[in-house]
Enzyme design. Structure first.
Site, PDB file in Angstrom:
ATOM      1  N   GLY A  22       0.780  -1.227   0.000  1.00 18.41           N
ATOM      2  CA  GLY A  22       0.000   0.000   0.000  1.00 18.41           C
ATOM      3  C   GLY A  22       0.813   1.279   0.000  1.00 18.41           C
ATOM      4  N   HIS A  23       2.117   1.194   0.241  1.00 15.99           N
ATOM      5  CA  HIS A  23       2.963   2.388   0.299  1.00 15.99           C
ATOM      6  C   HIS A  23       3.677   2.538  -1.037  1.00 15.99           C
ATOM      7  CE1 HIS A  23       6.115   5.138   1.978  1.00 15.99           C
ATOM      8  NE2 HIS A  23       5.041   5.599   2.586  1.00 15.99           N
TER       9      HIS A  23
END
Length: 144
Positions: free
Chosen positions: A46-47
């Site tokens: 997600g980053h």
């Protein structure tokens, strides 16, 4: 120290155990440790998934965990003794370059001072000899 011994000195467990090996440790002085950064780290999903970058807060946490091991070894105690090390502050925090999958973070911490259970450390993280991050951090030794 291998990961099994590290787990004796840190209460963290996967995915928040961010120290894989300790290369050097001089109680009362300094520590050098490693964190192997792999594409399998859960935060990469997600980053910036198209350009995975280790979150800065986790780099700070990795440096603090290395400092925590140094503090526990210096005091000759473990979390099982009813003590915990809280990260309570930072000064002069800087990030110089991103950390990406495949990097190996070299974590270094030196004790600057200790007063009434508040420890001050100079910390830095590097990859291939290039500084990634540096700071002065404070940790508090407290009973749980």
């Amino acid at each position: 120290m291998d990961v099994n011994e590290i787990r004796e000195y840190l209460p963290h467990r996967y995915p928040f155990l961010l120290v894989d090996r300790v290369l050097e440790l001089v109680p009362g002085e300094s520590i050098v440790a490693l964190k192997n950064v792999t594409v399998n780290e859960p935060y990469f999903n997600g980053h910036f998934p198209e350009h995975p970058v280790m979150p800065g807060v986790l780099i700070i946490e990795a440096m603090a965990q290395a400092a925590g091991i140094l503090g526990f070894k210096t005091m000759n105690k473990t979390p099982q003794d009813g003590s915990i090390y809280y990260f309570v502050g930072s000064d002069k925090l800087r990030f110089k370059r991103p950390v990406v999958p495949g990097d190996q973070l070299k974590l270094e911490a030196t004790i600057l001072s200790e007063k009434r259970g508040i420890w001050k450390f100079a910390v830095k993280a590097s990859v291939d000899g290039a500084i990634v991050s540096s700071a002065t951090i404070l940790c508090a030794d407290r009973k749980v």
